[in-house]
Design an enzyme around this catalytic site. Structure first.
Site, PDB file in Angstrom:
ATOM      1  N   PRO A   2       0.724  -1.109  -0.048  1.00 27.63           N
ATOM      2  CA  PRO A   2       0.116   0.028   0.016  1.00 27.63           C
ATOM      3  C   PRO A   2       0.770   1.299   0.014  1.00 27.63           C
ATOM      4  O   PRO A   2       1.822   1.416   0.738  1.00 27.63           O
ATOM      5  CB  PRO A   2      -0.845  -0.202   1.155  1.00 27.63           C
ATOM      6  CG  PRO A   2      -0.675  -1.773   1.422  1.00 27.63           C
ATOM      7  CD  PRO A   2       0.345  -2.046   1.041  1.00 27.63           C
ATOM      8  N   GLU A   3       0.570   2.211  -0.992  1.00 26.26           N
ATOM      9  CA  GLU A   3       1.249   3.455  -0.992  1.00 26.26           C
ATOM     10  C   GLU A   3       0.192   4.519  -0.489  1.00 26.26           C
ATOM     11  O   GLU A   3      -0.919   4.243   0.045  1.00 26.26           O
ATOM     12  CB  GLU A   3       1.927   3.677  -2.108  1.00 26.26           C
ATOM     13  CG  GLU A   3       2.724   2.422  -2.983  1.00 26.26           C
ATOM     14  CD  GLU A   3       3.178   2.609  -4.211  1.00 26.26           C
ATOM     15  OE1 GLU A   3       3.284   3.510  -4.843  1.00 26.26           O
ATOM     16  OE2 GLU A   3       3.564   1.443  -4.873  1.00 26.26           O
TER      17      GLU A   3
END
Length: 280
Positions: A2-3
């Protein structure tokens, strides 16, 4: 992993479930990974914010009798496969019990982390402490970015360092560099190149947040929102994960290389590697 877009989507989705609620317990069996979480018990969640790829739950005391007489923050890093869920599952690692129910932190590969710290004190979290500006904020300024980019090493690892701008990971570095037509190994960007990349980062991140982030594949470790719904930005990828497919801009085959230990996708025609100039 996840960014920023995935973490921001998570924040927006779970904030209505948690804001104003009191934490009763934080249950887990890995104190080395989820540190000092007992300090959150009895605290009210005043709100949620995000810094780069970190979620921050702002915890305030309920009464003067509380052992900690100052505000705290529960820092959450989702790692590679972490995410919050409405129901317990086979990969649930943490149960967050509040006065309105339970929320579960699932993490198949166990790289996620949590820690309760005094508000704003991040000495034990050097990445968070040294993080660059948020890409969608007014603090992210083109002139500052260009000044740093003029002396940078290979641009993709530089972006991933979190120092020039926060929250950019493997997916959105590839997408931003494709949009800016820059080779991921390019060094010492010119002023014009830095300007293109600056605007590409802002534009790509904005669209990705609006689309709820990127969900890749159907495995247990792939990003999903708390209710199980996927993001939609993967439908807009032009480079990441498209090795061997035609470039959407010129039709050449997207190539994949390893750069700085990370799989990297780019178009060899649209994103040629420019020889480094002797002077800028």
């Amino acid at each position: 992993m996840p960014e920023l877009p995935e973490v921001e989507t998570t924040r927006r989705k779970i904030e209505p479930l948690l804001s104003g609620r009191t934490i009763l317990e934080v249950l887990h069996d890995a104190p080395h990974r989820y540190r000092d979480t007992h300090r959150a018990s009895g605290r009210r969640i005043a709100g949620l914010s995000r810094r780069g790829k970190y979620l921050l739950l702002h915890l305030v005391e309920q009464s003067a009798a509380h052992d900690d007489a100052h505000d705290l923050e529960l820092l959450v890093h989702l790692g590679m496969t972490g995410g919050f869920r409405l129901e317990r599952g086979p990969h649930t690692r943490v149960t967050l019990r509040t006065d309105s129910g339970e929320l579960y932190f699932d993490d198949p590969r166990r790289f996620g982390k949590m820690a309760v710290v005094p508000a704003g004190q991040y000495a034990g979290h050097p990445t968070l402490l040294a993080m660059g500006p948020e890409p969608l904020s007014d603090d992210f300024r083109e002139e500052d970015f260009a000044r740093l980019a003029a002396t940078c090493g290979p641009v993709k690892p530089w972006l991933l360092s979190q120092k020039p701008v926060s929250g950019v990971g493997n997916i959105y570095a590839d997408e931003s560099l494709w949009a800016a037509q820059l080779h991921p190994a390019q060094t010492r960007l010119t002023r014009e190149e830095a300007g293109r990349l600056f605007h590409a980062v802002r534009e790509v991140m904005g669209r990705a947040v609006a689309a709820g982030g990127s969900s890749l594949g159907d495995g247990a470790g792939n990003y999903r929102q708390h209710d199980g719904e996927p993001g939609e930005f993967q439908r807009q990828h032009h480079a990441y994960g498209r090795g061997g497919q035609p470039c959407d801009r010129c039709g050449a085959s997207i190539e994949k290389i390893v750069l700085g230990g990370r799989g990297t996708h780019f178009c060899p025609v649209c994103q040629p590697l420019r020889p480094r100039p002797e002077k800028l």
